[in-house]
Design an enzyme around this catalytic site. Structure first.
Site, PDB file in Angstrom:
ATOM      1  N   GLY A  12       0.746  -1.255   0.120  1.00 26.07           N
ATOM      2  CA  GLY A  12      -0.061   0.090   0.110  1.00 26.07           C
ATOM      3  C   GLY A  12       0.880   1.065  -0.068  1.00 26.07           C
ATOM      4  O   GLY A  12       1.758   1.317   0.719  1.00 26.07           O
ATOM      5  N   GLU A 123       5.521  -5.475   5.826  1.00 25.76           N
ATOM      6  CA  GLU A 123       5.682  -6.895   5.972  1.00 25.76           C
ATOM      7  C   GLU A 123       5.647  -7.837   4.706  1.00 25.76           C
ATOM      8  O   GLU A 123       6.888  -8.537   4.664  1.00 25.76           O
ATOM      9  CB  GLU A 123       4.338  -7.367   6.837  1.00 25.76           C
ATOM     10  CG  GLU A 123       4.205  -8.541   7.161  1.00 25.76           C
ATOM     11  CD  GLU A 123       2.565  -8.947   7.183  1.00 25.76           C
ATOM     12  OE1 GLU A 123       1.695  -8.081   7.354  1.00 25.76           O
ATOM     13  OE2 GLU A 123       2.469 -10.233   7.489  1.00 25.76           O
ATOM     14  N   ILE A 146       1.292   2.596   7.193  1.00 22.39           N
ATOM     15  CA  ILE A 146       0.622   3.290   7.924  1.00 22.39           C
ATOM     16  C   ILE A 146       0.218   2.474   9.212  1.00 22.39           C
ATOM     17  O   ILE A 146      -0.120   2.841  10.250  1.00 22.39           O
ATOM     18  CB  ILE A 146      -0.704   3.968   7.361  1.00 22.39           C
ATOM     19  CG1 ILE A 146      -1.749   2.849   6.896  1.00 22.39           C
ATOM     20  CG2 ILE A 146      -0.413   4.846   5.990  1.00 22.39           C
ATOM     21  CD1 ILE A 146      -3.077   3.753   6.618  1.00 22.39           C
ATOM     22  N   ASP A 147       0.267   1.326   9.123  1.00 21.56           N
ATOM     23  CA  ASP A 147      -0.254   0.294  10.150  1.00 21.56           C
ATOM     24  C   ASP A 147       0.886   0.317  11.312  1.00 21.56           C
ATOM     25  O   ASP A 147       0.572  -0.171  12.370  1.00 21.56           O
ATOM     26  CB  ASP A 147      -0.350  -0.990   9.666  1.00 21.56           C
ATOM     27  CG  ASP A 147      -1.418  -1.117   8.143  1.00 21.56           C
ATOM     28  OD1 ASP A 147      -2.258  -0.545   8.219  1.00 21.56           O
ATOM     29  OD2 ASP A 147      -1.231  -2.165   7.750  1.00 21.56           O
ATOM     30  N   GLU A 242     -10.309  -1.125  11.496  1.00 20.82           N
ATOM     31  CA  GLU A 242     -10.812  -2.133  10.626  1.00 20.82           C
ATOM     32  C   GLU A 242     -10.961  -3.472  10.873  1.00 20.82           C
ATOM     33  O   GLU A 242     -11.785  -4.253  10.669  1.00 20.82           O
ATOM     34  CB  GLU A 242     -10.412  -1.996   9.278  1.00 20.82           C
ATOM     35  CG  GLU A 242      -8.949  -2.083   9.034  1.00 20.82           C
ATOM     36  CD  GLU A 242      -8.162  -2.082   7.762  1.00 20.82           C
ATOM     37  OE1 GLU A 242      -8.920  -1.487   6.874  1.00 20.82           O
ATOM     38  OE2 GLU A 242      -7.025  -2.092   7.492  1.00 20.82           O
ATOM     39  N   HIS A 292      -8.725   4.820   2.233  1.00 25.85           N
ATOM     40  CA  HIS A 292      -7.528   5.490   1.675  1.00 25.85           C
ATOM     41  C   HIS A 292      -7.214   7.055   2.063  1.00 25.85           C
ATOM     42  O   HIS A 292      -6.045   7.260   1.604  1.00 25.85           O
ATOM     43  CB  HIS A 292      -7.489   5.023   0.039  1.00 25.85           C
ATOM     44  CG  HIS A 292      -7.681   3.603   0.167  1.00 25.85           C
ATOM     45  ND1 HIS A 292      -8.853   2.793   0.186  1.00 25.85           N
ATOM     46  CD2 HIS A 292      -6.713   2.675  -0.094  1.00 25.85           C
ATOM     47  CE1 HIS A 292      -8.436   1.495   0.060  1.00 25.85           C
ATOM     48  NE2 HIS A 292      -7.322   1.335  -0.018  1.00 25.85           N
ATOM     49  N   GLN A 294      -6.552   7.906   4.573  1.00 28.75           N
ATOM     50  CA  GLN A 294      -5.628   7.923   5.554  1.00 28.75           C
ATOM     51  C   GLN A 294      -3.759   7.806   4.745  1.00 28.75           C
ATOM     52  O   GLN A 294      -2.895   8.140   5.184  1.00 28.75           O
ATOM     53  CB  GLN A 294      -5.573   6.730   6.392  1.00 28.75           C
ATOM     54  CG  GLN A 294      -6.705   7.211   7.429  1.00 28.75           C
ATOM     55  CD  GLN A 294      -7.324   5.890   7.967  1.00 28.75           C
ATOM     56  OE1 GLN A 294      -6.985   5.468   8.821  1.00 28.75           O
ATOM     57  NE2 GLN A 294      -8.162   5.000   7.087  1.00 28.75           N
ATOM     58  N   ARG A 295      -4.078   7.497   3.720  1.00 31.32           N
ATOM     59  CA  ARG A 295      -2.808   7.028   3.002  1.00 31.32           C
ATOM     60  C   ARG A 295      -2.406   8.280   2.123  1.00 31.32           C
ATOM     61  O   ARG A 295      -1.343   8.555   1.399  1.00 31.32           O
ATOM     62  CB  ARG A 295      -2.676   5.641   2.190  1.00 31.32           C
ATOM     63  CG  ARG A 295      -3.066   4.587   3.032  1.00 31.32           C
ATOM     64  CD  ARG A 295      -2.381   3.365   2.625  1.00 31.32           C
ATOM     65  NE  ARG A 295      -2.537   2.941   0.925  1.00 31.32           N
ATOM     66  CZ  ARG A 295      -3.455   1.975   0.610  1.00 31.32           C
ATOM     67  NH1 ARG A 295      -3.501   0.880   1.532  1.00 31.32           N
ATOM     68  NH2 ARG A 295      -3.343   1.653  -0.679  1.00 31.32           N
TER      69      ARG A 295
HETATM   70  O1  F6P Z   1      -1.532  -2.038   4.880  1.00 31.51           O
HETATM   71  C1  F6P Z   1      -1.801  -0.677   4.715  1.00 31.51           C
HETATM   72  C2  F6P Z   1      -3.244  -0.729   4.346  1.00 31.51           C
HETATM   73  O2  F6P Z   1      -3.726   0.568   4.143  1.00 31.51           O
HETATM   74  C3  F6P Z   1      -3.996  -1.225   5.694  1.00 31.51           C
HETATM   75  O3  F6P Z   1      -4.243  -0.411   6.719  1.00 31.51           O
HETATM   76  C4  F6P Z   1      -5.288  -1.866   4.815  1.00 31.51           C
HETATM   77  O4  F6P Z   1      -6.049  -2.809   5.381  1.00 31.51           O
HETATM   78  C5  F6P Z   1      -4.794  -2.203   3.597  1.00 31.51           C
HETATM   79  O5  F6P Z   1      -3.621  -1.349   3.244  1.00 31.51           O
HETATM   80  C6  F6P Z   1      -5.765  -1.835   2.287  1.00 31.51           C
HETATM   81  O6  F6P Z   1      -5.163  -2.313   1.076  1.00 31.51           O
HETATM   82  P1  F6P Z   1      -5.726  -1.784  -0.319  1.00 31.51           P
HETATM   83  O7  F6P Z   1      -4.844  -0.559  -0.717  1.00 31.51           O
HETATM   84  O8  F6P Z   1      -5.299  -3.087  -1.064  1.00 31.51           O
HETATM   85  O9  F6P Z   1      -7.094  -1.554  -0.363  1.00 31.51           O
END
Ligand code: F6P
Length: 373
Positions: A12, A123, A146-147, A242, A292, A294-295
């Site tokens: 992510g 990870e 972000i986790d 979540e 997203h 948050q990202r």
């Molecule tokens: O690992 C980062 C993360 O943002 C998690 O918090 C979330 O569960 C996952 O990625 C979401 O993934 P995707 O971008 O594939 O929807």
């Protein structure tokens, strides 16, 4: 000595990645200017994470142009102020047992003339880096997610910006919640680690925080909220991770589809919890999924700085030929740890230390327990 460093970002996206790419590039190329070292360093970006390394055809100029981007000081000059990753990312797993591409990946590293790889990821991405290192590849890692669930580092890129987003968004909700006399359930990311919910919730002043590390009792959540209202407050904010789940129930997923690493996408607990709480309490309730958002956005000062420090440290590891390691932030200092240690377990919230299971919130005492007590 000739070095050709390949940088990639996997998993992510998040804020701080471009800063790390910039500082790997700048630091590596700066060594060319260092008198007396006799170094000849080149840096290229690999697009879309491990996907780029498996898909590229090193003998086809069009494919090279698609997957490999030469980087220099001028190209990366402004990157640190932008969110996301300018190299692109993917959740491709070259070691996916359903389609193992690991040898192709290793062959491409050789054919591209890459003498080392900087893998920026969480990870999953770093588990691939570790396996490639075990196959003899010269890999170093930079932690991002972000986790903040990577072991052996106190910081992962993207975390601080995500916390700031949660704080800001909950502040916005607070005014509308108060105006309408409503209960808001805010779902945040974090997968199986509750750090974002716990620290984001505390920073935002949430009234209840629910994390994956402690299964909650819906009736208890409802009665804590009812008690608050009995004091005359007009609204409530519940932050739920979540990955949190009610006692005796399963985690809620958006779909059953899994990625190359076997992960399904979590999501939906905010909605179901909001409905249930409205039913029990009678409070008008809404839910918001920050998802997203948050990202996204531009990186906080901390993410820019940590990207810089991690990027510089990654080049140090390469020049010292200290491969198979991840740069880390521990006890206030930049250091490095074996990749194996970073991925051997998830770093999750220690409920005994950080979570108040009665108030369903952060602990109220910050004093460390006396030894032997
Ligand atoms: O690992 C980062 C993360 O943002 C998690 O918090 C979330 O569960 C996952 O990625 C979401 O993934 P995707 O971008 O594939 O929807």
């Amino acid at each position: 000595m000739n070095h050709k460093i390949g940088i990639l970002t996997g998993g992510g996206d998040c804020a701080g990645l471009n800063s790390a790419i910039k500082w790997v590039t700048k630091t590596a190329l700066d060594t060319n200017l260092t008198a007396g070292k006799g170094l000849n360093v080149e840096v290229v970006g690999i697009r879309d994470g491990w996907k780029g390394l498996t898909e590229v055809d090193p003998n086809d100029p069009a494919s090279l142009e698609k997957w490999v981007q030469p980087l220099d000081e001028l190209i990366v000059r402004t990157w640190d102020r932008y969110g996301g990753t300018n190299l692109g990312t993917s959740r491709t797993n070259p070691f996916n047992p359903k389609n193992d591409q690991s040898q192709k990946c290793a062959d491409n590293i050789k054919a591209l003339g890459l003498t080392s790889i900087v893998a920026i990821g969480g990870e999953d991405t770093l588990s691939v880096a570790h396996k490639l290192h075990n196959m003899g590849q010269k890999v170093v890692g930079i932690p991002k997610t972000i986790d903040r669930d990577l072991n052996a580092t106190d910081y992962t890129l993207g975390y601080d910006t995500a916390l700031n987003v949660i704080t800001e968004e909950v502040d916005r909700l607070r005014t509308t919640a108060g105006s309408h006399n409503r209960l808001f359930v805010v779902e945040v990311m974090g997968r199986h680690a509750g750090w974002l919910a716990l620290e984001g919730g505390q920073a935002a002043g949430a009234h209840i925080i629910l994390i994956p590390e402690h299964d909650f009792d819906v009736d208890k959540v409802a009665s804590l909220l009812q008690r608050r209202r009995s004091f005359g407050v007009r609204y409530d904010i519940v932050v739920v991770s979540e990955g949190a789940k009610a006692k005796g129930r399963e985690e809620v997923y958006i779909s059953d589809k899994a990625d190359g690493f076997g992960h399904k996408v979590l999501g939906g607990i905010g909605n179901s919890l909001a409905k249930e709480l409205e039913k029990i309490t009678g409070f008008e309730t809404r839910h918001v999924v920050l998802s997203h958002i948050q990202r996204g956005g531009s990186p906080s000062a901390r993410d820019r700085l940590m990207g810089r420090y991690f990027g510089i440290a990654a080049v140090d590891l390469i020049l010292e030929e200290d491969f198979g390691r991840m740069v880390a932030y521990r006890n206030g200092e930049i250091s490095s740890v074996p990749l194996k240690q970073a991925i051997e377990k998830l770093y999750v919230v220690d409920v005994n230390k950080y979570y108040d299971v009665e108030r369903l919130n952060g602990i109220r005492s910050s004093l460390a327990p006396k030894s032997g007590a």
